[in-house]
Design a protein around this motif. Structure first.
Motif, PDB file in Angstrom:
ATOM      1  N   VAL A 248       4.228  54.493  62.641  1.00 15.10           N
ATOM      2  CA  VAL A 248       5.265  54.439  63.671  1.00 15.10           C
ATOM      3  C   VAL A 248       5.618  52.976  63.879  1.00 15.10           C
ATOM      4  O   VAL A 248       4.730  52.141  64.086  1.00 15.10           O
TER       5      VAL A 248
ATOM      6  N   ASN B 118       2.380  56.339  70.886  1.00 17.07           N
ATOM      7  CA  ASN B 118       2.870  57.039  69.701  1.00 17.07           C
ATOM      8  C   ASN B 118       1.745  57.154  68.669  1.00 17.07           C
ATOM      9  O   ASN B 118       0.670  56.591  68.847  1.00 17.07           O
ATOM     10  N   TYR B 119       1.982  57.890  67.622  1.00 17.48           N
ATOM     11  CA  TYR B 119       0.923  58.245  66.674  1.00 17.48           C
ATOM     12  C   TYR B 119       1.408  58.036  65.240  1.00 17.48           C
ATOM     13  O   TYR B 119       2.461  58.542  64.872  1.00 17.48           O
TER      14      TYR B 119
END
Length: 188
Positions: A101, A108-109
């Motif tokens: 990402v 986020n992942y």
């Protein structure tokens, strides 16, 4: 054979590279293969150059809820994957599947796994070599306020560890900084 025509004769008039566009509800290009042979595919992409950052298949999606590449295993049986990645490289840090990402804020992942099964695992890692120092899952963080692995559970244990090895520990922790802790626990 394409629509009853010899594919070689048909493709002689097709521009290279080929670019197609449309407004189809499903797919602009759809490939179907009814063969049950091992390795048969509906669509194959191959980049044959031995140099450069190239892609056999590249998917781009501009929708805020879209997916660049989607793989589905629709059979109700078997343990096959929706998406499988494989690397033949012997180089350090080679990966079968790589997720990233590029956003610099928000949670986020790079890779996200989810299972709806009552006995499922969102992410499963397995190291199959019988010798050497290897890990089923390896996490690494570079921020002074971050962590290599973060575990959270709303009802159960944050971390559950088990080892079946004789003389081994379910949890083995060590610290290389003289002012740190091998294990730090807090109850809030």
């Amino acid at each position: 054979v394409l629509d009853g025509l010899n594919s070689t004769a048909f493709l002689q008039s097709v521009p290279n590279p080929l670019s197609l566009g449309g407004d189809a509800a499903l797919a602009v290009i759809h490939g179907t293969n009814t063969s049950g042979s091992s390795g048969a595919s509906g669509v194959t992409g191959e980049a044959t150059s031995a140099a450069g950052s190239t892609f056999g298949v590249w998917g781009i999606n501009n929708s805020s809820s879209g997916i660049g590449v989607l793989g589905q295993h629709t059979s109700g049986a078997g343990a096959s994957a929706g998406v499988a990645g494989e690397s033949s490289s012997n180089a350090a840090s080679a990966t079968g599947v790589y997720g990233r990402v590029t956003g610099l804020s928000a949670i986020n992942y790079g890779v996200f796994g989810e299972s709806a099964s009552s006995a499922g695992r969102g992410v499963f890692g397995k190291a199959t070599a019988l010798t050497g120092i290897n890990y089923g899952v390896h996490g690494e963080g570079v921020s002074a306020t971050g962590a290599g692995v973060f575990a959270f559970s709303t009802l159960g244990d944050g971390i559950f560890a088990r080892s079946d090895g004789a003389g081994k520990a379910a949890v083995n922790a060590w610290i290389t900084n003289a002012s740190g802790w091998g294990v730090y626990a807090r109850h809030t």
